[in-house]
Design a protein around this motif. Structure first.
Motif, PDB file in Angstrom:
ATOM      1  N   ASN A   7       0.833  -1.205   0.000  1.00  0.00           N
ATOM      2  CA  ASN A   7       0.000   0.000   0.000  1.00  0.00           C
ATOM      3  C   ASN A   7       0.865   1.252   0.000  1.00  0.00           C
ATOM      4  OD1 ASN A   7      -2.533  -1.215  -0.093  1.00  0.00           O
ATOM      5  ND2 ASN A   7      -2.609  -1.471   2.122  1.00  0.00           N
ATOM      6  N   ARG A   8       1.967   1.222   0.754  1.00  0.00           N
ATOM      7  CA  ARG A   8       2.897   2.358   0.792  1.00  0.00           C
ATOM      8  C   ARG A   8       3.495   2.612  -0.587  1.00  0.00           C
ATOM      9  NH1 ARG A   8       7.780   2.311   4.786  1.00  0.00           N
ATOM     10  NH2 ARG A   8       8.038   4.475   4.263  1.00  0.00           N
ATOM     11  N   ARG A   9       3.936   1.534  -1.229  1.00  0.00           N
ATOM     12  CA  ARG A   9       4.538   1.645  -2.558  1.00  0.00           C
ATOM     13  C   ARG A   9       3.511   2.180  -3.566  1.00  0.00           C
ATOM     14  NH1 ARG A   9       5.672  -3.577  -3.931  1.00  0.00           N
ATOM     15  NH2 ARG A   9       6.949  -3.710  -2.080  1.00  0.00           N
ATOM     16  N   ASP A  10       2.288   1.667  -3.482  1.00  0.00           N
ATOM     17  CA  ASP A  10       1.232   2.086  -4.399  1.00  0.00           C
ATOM     18  C   ASP A  10       0.921   3.579  -4.250  1.00  0.00           C
ATOM     19  OD1 ASP A  10      -1.080   1.858  -6.189  1.00  0.00           O
ATOM     20  OD2 ASP A  10      -2.271   2.048  -4.354  1.00  0.00           O
ATOM     21  N   VAL A  11       0.821   4.057  -3.028  1.00  0.00           N
ATOM     22  CA  VAL A  11       0.492   5.465  -2.790  1.00  0.00           C
ATOM     23  C   VAL A  11       1.622   6.371  -3.271  1.00  0.00           C
ATOM     24  CG1 VAL A  11       0.084   7.166  -0.972  1.00  0.00           C
ATOM     25  CG2 VAL A  11      -1.124   5.024  -0.926  1.00  0.00           C
ATOM     26  N   ARG A  12       2.862   5.969  -3.021  1.00  0.00           N
ATOM     27  CA  ARG A  12       4.007   6.775  -3.484  1.00  0.00           C
ATOM     28  C   ARG A  12       4.067   6.822  -5.014  1.00  0.00           C
ATOM     29  NH1 ARG A  12       9.119   7.132   0.182  1.00  0.00           N
ATOM     30  NH2 ARG A  12       8.141   7.306   2.213  1.00  0.00           N
ATOM     31  N   GLU A  13       3.799   5.692  -5.650  1.00  0.00           N
ATOM     32  CA  GLU A  13       3.789   5.656  -7.118  1.00  0.00           C
ATOM     33  C   GLU A  13       2.689   6.551  -7.675  1.00  0.00           C
ATOM     34  OE1 GLU A  13       3.472   1.519  -8.128  1.00  0.00           O
ATOM     35  OE2 GLU A  13       5.559   1.113  -7.605  1.00  0.00           O
ATOM     36  N   ARG A  14       1.524   6.558  -7.027  1.00  0.00           N
ATOM     37  CA  ARG A  14       0.426   7.423  -7.473  1.00  0.00           C
ATOM     38  C   ARG A  14       0.794   8.894  -7.308  1.00  0.00           C
ATOM     39  NH1 ARG A  14      -3.855   4.829  -4.032  1.00  0.00           N
ATOM     40  NH2 ARG A  14      -4.611   6.949  -3.850  1.00  0.00           N
ATOM     41  N   LEU A  15       1.496   9.230  -6.220  1.00  0.00           N
ATOM     42  CA  LEU A  15       1.945  10.608  -6.006  1.00  0.00           C
ATOM     43  C   LEU A  15       2.915  11.025  -7.106  1.00  0.00           C
ATOM     44  CD1 LEU A  15       2.249  13.190  -4.222  1.00  0.00           C
ATOM     45  CD2 LEU A  15       4.172  12.027  -3.143  1.00  0.00           C
ATOM     46  N   ILE A  16       3.884  10.169  -7.403  1.00  0.00           N
ATOM     47  CA  ILE A  16       4.876  10.469  -8.439  1.00  0.00           C
ATOM     48  C   ILE A  16       4.195  10.633  -9.798  1.00  0.00           C
ATOM     49  CG2 ILE A  16       6.847   9.503  -9.716  1.00  0.00           C
ATOM     50  CD1 ILE A  16       7.720   8.265  -6.973  1.00  0.00           C
ATOM     51  N   ALA A  17       3.234   9.746 -10.113  1.00  0.00           N
ATOM     52  CA  ALA A  17       2.519   9.835 -11.387  1.00  0.00           C
ATOM     53  C   ALA A  17       1.735  11.139 -11.482  1.00  0.00           C
ATOM     54  CB  ALA A  17       1.584   8.642 -11.541  1.00  0.00           C
ATOM     55  N   LEU A  18       1.132  11.558 -10.375  1.00  0.00           N
ATOM     56  CA  LEU A  18       0.357  12.801 -10.352  1.00  0.00           C
ATOM     57  C   LEU A  18       1.268  14.014 -10.569  1.00  0.00           C
ATOM     58  CD1 LEU A  18      -2.659  13.464  -9.919  1.00  0.00           C
ATOM     59  CD2 LEU A  18      -2.120  13.878  -7.527  1.00  0.00           C
ATOM     60  N   ILE A  19       2.436  14.011  -9.925  1.00  0.00           N
ATOM     61  CA  ILE A  19       3.381  15.122 -10.095  1.00  0.00           C
ATOM     62  C   ILE A  19       3.915  15.142 -11.525  1.00  0.00           C
ATOM     63  CG2 ILE A  19       5.581  16.117  -9.345  1.00  0.00           C
ATOM     64  CD1 ILE A  19       4.976  14.963  -6.549  1.00  0.00           C
ATOM     65  N   ARG A  20       4.210  13.962 -12.084  1.00  0.00           N
ATOM     66  CA  ARG A  20       4.684  13.899 -13.473  1.00  0.00           C
ATOM     67  C   ARG A  20       3.637  14.450 -14.433  1.00  0.00           C
ATOM     68  NH1 ARG A  20       7.405   8.117 -13.098  1.00  0.00           N
ATOM     69  NH2 ARG A  20       9.471   8.789 -12.468  1.00  0.00           N
ATOM     70  N   GLU A  21       2.382  14.103 -14.179  1.00  0.00           N
ATOM     71  CA  GLU A  21       1.297  14.610 -15.035  1.00  0.00           C
ATOM     72  C   GLU A  21       1.195  16.125 -14.924  1.00  0.00           C
ATOM     73  OE1 GLU A  21      -3.474  13.875 -15.780  1.00  0.00           O
ATOM     74  OE2 GLU A  21      -2.386  12.538 -14.424  1.00  0.00           O
ATOM     75  N   ALA A  22       1.470  16.663 -13.725  1.00  0.00           N
ATOM     76  CA  ALA A  22       1.405  18.116 -13.514  1.00  0.00           C
ATOM     77  C   ALA A  22       2.539  18.846 -14.219  1.00  0.00           C
ATOM     78  CB  ALA A  22       1.424  18.427 -12.021  1.00  0.00           C
ATOM     79  N   THR A  23       3.636  18.143 -14.531  1.00  0.00           N
ATOM     80  CA  THR A  23       4.745  18.802 -15.212  1.00  0.00           C
ATOM     81  C   THR A  23       4.479  18.997 -16.699  1.00  0.00           C
ATOM     82  OG1 THR A  23       5.882  16.708 -15.641  1.00  0.00           O
ATOM     83  CG2 THR A  23       6.478  17.890 -13.618  1.00  0.00           C
ATOM     84  N   ILE A  24       3.520  18.251 -17.244  1.00  0.00           N
ATOM     85  CA  ILE A  24       3.191  18.361 -18.666  1.00  0.00           C
ATOM     86  C   ILE A  24       2.334  19.598 -18.881  1.00  0.00           C
ATOM     87  CG2 ILE A  24       2.034  17.260 -20.614  1.00  0.00           C
ATOM     88  CD1 ILE A  24       2.632  14.562 -19.160  1.00  0.00           C
ATOM     89  N   VAL A  25       2.820  20.501 -19.693  1.00  0.00           N
ATOM     90  CA  VAL A  25       2.095  21.737 -19.979  1.00  0.00           C
ATOM     91  C   VAL A  25       1.026  21.428 -21.025  1.00  0.00           C
ATOM     92  CG1 VAL A  25       2.288  24.111 -20.819  1.00  0.00           C
ATOM     93  CG2 VAL A  25       4.133  23.102 -19.490  1.00  0.00           C
ATOM     94  N   PRO A  26      -0.249  21.699 -20.720  1.00  0.00           N
ATOM     95  CA  PRO A  26      -1.295  21.391 -21.699  1.00  0.00           C
ATOM     96  C   PRO A  26      -1.161  22.273 -22.941  1.00  0.00           C
ATOM     97  CG  PRO A  26      -2.223  22.603 -19.847  1.00  0.00           C
ATOM     98  CD  PRO A  26      -0.793  22.302 -19.506  1.00  0.00           C
ATOM     99  N   LYS A  27      -1.462  21.684 -24.075  1.00  0.00           N
ATOM    100  CA  LYS A  27      -1.372  22.403 -25.335  1.00  0.00           C
ATOM    101  C   LYS A  27      -2.486  23.443 -25.388  1.00  0.00           C
ATOM    102  CE  LYS A  27      -1.236  21.412 -30.269  1.00  0.00           C
ATOM    103  NZ  LYS A  27      -1.425  20.374 -31.279  1.00  0.00           N
ATOM    104  N   ALA A  28      -2.129  24.673 -25.735  1.00  0.00           N
ATOM    105  CA  ALA A  28      -3.116  25.745 -25.794  1.00  0.00           C
ATOM    106  C   ALA A  28      -4.040  25.517 -26.983  1.00  0.00           C
ATOM    107  CB  ALA A  28      -2.427  27.090 -25.929  1.00  0.00           C
ATOM    108  N   ARG A  29      -5.336  25.628 -26.743  1.00  0.00           N
ATOM    109  CA  ARG A  29      -6.315  25.415 -27.807  1.00  0.00           C
ATOM    110  C   ARG A  29      -6.526  26.722 -28.546  1.00  0.00           C
ATOM    111  NH1 ARG A  29     -11.288  26.126 -29.377  1.00  0.00           N
ATOM    112  NH2 ARG A  29     -12.476  24.468 -30.349  1.00  0.00           N
TER     113      ARG A  29
END
Length: 141
Positions: A86-108
């Protein structure tokens, strides 16, 4: 202190993460009643010196209701019977969320439909209307 690598440019200190353990429901029989296998991870995004401001803003957007008003991200994991899993899963989800936040969305960029596409749309609507009007009651002439 251990550092958790998120991207090549961003890593967070493991001391920034606060983990607490509680009893989890679900499968596990009597064993589940005696072990604290569920994990609640708290990460104070607003106070983190390792995240750029733009990443913090996107993370708050992505996290939604998982983020408190004070800027603390709360993730809970109780899917596995093992506390370590459970600890590993939660940390992986945190890392994935931060990685997703680093992606700048393409301006429409707003575009206008072409005249041909507008004509096709109106012609299609007229055709469909003609088909539907033929479905009414049969009237004697």
């Amino acid at each position: 202190m251990a550092r958790i690598s998120v991207t090549r440019a961003i890593s967070i200190d493991s001391s920034e993460l606060v983990e607490s353990f509680t009893r989890a429901g679900g499968p596990g029989g009597q064993h589940v009643n005696t072990t604290d296998s569920a994990v609640q991870l708290r990460f104070h995004v607003a106070a983190s010196p390792n995240l750029p401001e733009r990443v913090k803003a996107r993370l708050a957007e992505l996290a939604g209701s998982r983020m408190t008003r004070e800027g603390v991200l709360i993730l809970r994991g109780d899917g596995a019977r093992s506390q370590e899993m459970n600890r590993r899963d939660v940390r992986e989800r945190l890392i994935a969320l931060i990685r997703e936040a680093t992606i700048v969305p393409k301006a429409r960029r707003a575009t206008k439909p072409t005249r041909a596409s507008q004509t096709r749309r109106v012609d299609g609507k007229a055709r469909r209307g003609a088909i539907k009007s033929g479905r009414g009651r049969v009237r004697p002439e």
